[in-house]
Structures are given as C-alpha cells and as structure tokens.
Design an enzyme around this catalytic site. Structure first.
Site, short mmCIF file in Angstrom:
data_model
loop_
_atom_site.label_atom_id
_atom_site.label_comp_id
_atom_site.label_asym_id
_atom_site.label_seq_id
_atom_site.Cartn_x
_atom_site.Cartn_y
_atom_site.Cartn_z
N HIS A 119 22.94 -26.92 8.21
CA HIS A 119 22.21 -28.13 8.61
C HIS A 119 22.43 -28.39 10.09
O HIS A 119 23.57 -28.43 10.57
CB HIS A 119 22.69 -29.32 7.78
CG HIS A 119 21.92 -30.56 8.01
ND1 HIS A 119 22.41 -31.63 8.74
CD2 HIS A 119 20.67 -30.93 7.63
CE1 HIS A 119 21.50 -32.60 8.79
NE2 HIS A 119 20.44 -32.20 8.13
N ASP A 177 9.34 -36.19 15.89
CA ASP A 177 10.30 -35.55 14.98
C ASP A 177 10.05 -36.11 13.60
O ASP A 177 10.26 -37.29 13.37
CB ASP A 177 11.73 -35.82 15.44
CG ASP A 177 12.78 -35.18 14.54
OD1 ASP A 177 12.41 -34.46 13.60
OD2 ASP A 177 13.98 -35.40 14.79
N ALA A 179 9.89 -35.28 9.12
CA ALA A 179 9.96 -34.45 7.93
C ALA A 179 8.54 -34.27 7.40
O ALA A 179 7.66 -35.09 7.66
CB ALA A 179 10.83 -35.12 6.87
N LYS A 227 -2.13 -32.00 2.93
CA LYS A 227 -1.92 -31.67 4.35
C LYS A 227 -0.43 -31.49 4.66
O LYS A 227 -0.03 -30.51 5.29
CB LYS A 227 -2.54 -32.74 5.23
CG LYS A 227 -4.05 -32.85 5.10
CD LYS A 227 -4.64 -33.93 5.98
CE LYS A 227 -6.14 -34.02 5.80
NZ LYS A 227 -6.76 -35.08 6.63
#
Length: 336
Positions: A119, A177, A179, A227
C-alpha cells in the site's frame, strides 16, 4: 467521536517513532510519515496517520520488509521498472515517480511501473511531486478485491485509485486523486472509527444491497455505474498486468494475511509539456482555465465552483497553521 488536534510535525515524529520501533529503517519511516501526514493535512484522513497501526501490525507479522533494497531498472529511454523488495509502497512509489520525472525532463515523458510493493498511501502526494517540477504526473495503483463489478453481486476489483497532477504558472497545481469506487475503503473505516453512518451507495452487504452501517459493508460500488467499472479495470491493467503483478481477486488482502508479502503493482507517468507546446504558455493557460472555472456561476445549493483538489489545498493551508485533527483512538495508539 472525540478527536485530538496536534501540529503536523508532531504527528510525523510520532509516526516515525512507531514505525522505527517496529523495525523499519528511519529513512523509510520518515518518508512514510511524510506521506501519511500529507493526507491528514488535506483532510483525507482515511489515508493519514490512521494507517500507522495497520503498518505496525504488518511489520510485526512479517508482511513488510523493514529494510527493503529498492532497485530501479531502466528498460528504455523513457521506461523503467522499480522492484520494491516487499518494502513500504510509499517509499517505492516515491522512487518510481522521481525516476519518471527525471526521464520526462530529459526525453519528454517517463513511464515507470513498480512491482513487489505494498500500500502506497495517497496518490496525490506523487502527482503533486511531479506538478511542482512543472511536469504532468499520473499515478495508478490496484488493491485487493472489495468492489463489485457493474451488474455483479460479489467483489472482484479493488478500489483502484487514479490521480493526475498538472502544473500552473502562479496557481497551485490541479490535483485529481480519486478511487474508482464511490469512496475508498479507508473512508468506510474512518466512518466506522467515528461511529457514523455512511451514505447509501457507498457499500453493500453480502446480498449486494446498499447499507448505511459501515460494519455491515462487505463490498463497495464503482462510481458512475459502468463508467467507473471500466476505469477500474484500466487501473488494474496498468498497475497490475503491465507491471507483471496480480489482478482483482488474486491480490493479497490488506487487512488479512498480515504475514504475507502483498506483491502490489503501481504505474507512474510524467509528461513534460515543453516537448509538446510552449511550456510557459501551457502554464499560463492552466492558470486561465482554472480562474475561469472558478468564475462559473454556481448551481443552487453551492457557494462557488472549485477546481479539483482546491478544497484539499485550502485544508492544507489551514492545517499547516492550526494542526491536523485525528481520532483520539489514533492519537492514543501513537503516544502509548
């Protein structure tokens, strides 16, 4: 939930102390701490010092190499691979992005994958690093399965974040940035830590039904339906398959099997605008573009239009002066 506000430098020192006590060499501990505090300064607490306890547990279990010998292999004029030797992803990613930036300065572009990693924290740190040197930064990384594919019931993909950093002349850089899930898993963990319910659409239970209790979440959903699902696969292809790492359900768990090396992959790209257009004009046009976006009329319920990353940058300015706010339980772990 009770919280504690402390100077960011104090938080960094506490994290370094915890990590070095667990066996991590000091140089790597300082880089990890810097990136964790970077997230807290931006109020992205899900990727901040909250993670320290997990890293300590993984170090103690043998799932992280405390003295990783990180190696860069340049495979072409604008390409290379970083072997992280199962160390901390934060340090490995920093090495990879720095190498990509150097190649971009010399040859216009640099692309670096990383293998045998873990990570790596908030991707915004690495793309901001590129933007601060007047090159465009792109970063991707995959994670273990926690997200259901569009139309599916069971998790297959990770939260698979992607980030971009674009420099400007006088303005702070554009930083995106995100997810590819509606939220990162860390956000769910943060709400659980704070004893708060999550909004509908963030997580699903074992039946694939949306839940608001973070303790019942077994999987997340992608943003934007098909998407976000498609983009999530792209991230896994670039940071997993292209790097020669695992994908989706074959990736080692973050919060399980603490004794196992995770073998994660990452992808970093740096692009030098000067190789494509007039560099000063590009930077000035970025200033103009962001200024005009901020002047766009706000919709009902909004005070103004912000550029992606701008709110986090405002948080950082405020928190550099006033300190970062963390959960009391996190502070107790760091100071015990």
């Amino acid at each position: 939930m009770s919280t504690v506000t402390i100077p960011h430098q104090e938080a960094k020192e506490l994290v370094v102390k915890k990590l070095t006590e667990a066996g991590l060499n000091k140089e790597h501990a300082e880089k990890v701490a810097e990136i964790l505090v970077h997230a807290d300064l931006r109020n992205v607490n899900s990727h901040g010092v909250l993670r320290t306890e997990h890293y300590v547990n993984r170090l103690n279990a043998g799932g992280l190499n405390p003295n990783a010998n990180i190696q860069f292999n340049k495979t072409g004029p604008v390409t290379g691979v970083v072997d992280g030797d199962d160390g901390f992803g934060h340090v490995i990613a920093d090495v990879a992005m720095k190498q990509a930036i150097e190649m971009a300065k010399e040859n216009g572009i640099g692309m670096v994958t990383a293998i045998n990693s873990s990570h790596c924290g908030a991707l915004s740190y690495f793309v901001q690093e590129a933007a601060e040197q007047n090159v465009i930064g792109i970063a991707m990384t995959h994670t273990d399965k926690i997200v259901v594919p569009f139309g599916g019931k069971e998790a297959f993909l990770g939260t698979n974040p992607i980030a971009y950093g674009v420099p400007a002349k006088t303005s702070k850089p554009f930083i995106l940035d995100m997810a590819t899930s509606n939220v990162a898993l860390g956000k769910i963990l943060q709400y659980k830590e704070e004893g708060k319910e999550i909004p509908p659409g963030w997580g699903v239970d074992e039946n694939g039904e949306t839940v608001t209790d973070p303790a019942k979440v077994v999987a997340l959903q992608t943003f934007g339906g098909p998407k976000g699902y498609g983009l999530s696969m792209i991230v896994d292809i670039f940071s997993g398959l292209l790097a020669g790492a695992a994908f989706g359900p074959h990736i080692s768990k973050m919060y399980g099997d603490l004794d196992k090396k995770r073998k994660l992959g990452h992808y970093f790209c740096a692009i030098n605008p000067a190789f494509f257009t007039d560099a000063d004009a590009f930077l000035e046009n970025m200033d103009q573009m962001m200024a005009e976006i901020r002047q766009a009329p706000p919709a009902p319920g909004f005070s103004q239009v912000f550029v992606p990353g701008e709110i986090e940058q405002m948080n950082e300015e405020r928190n550099l002066e006033n300190g970062i706010t963390i959960a009391s339980t996190v502070h107790q772990f760091l100071t015990k």
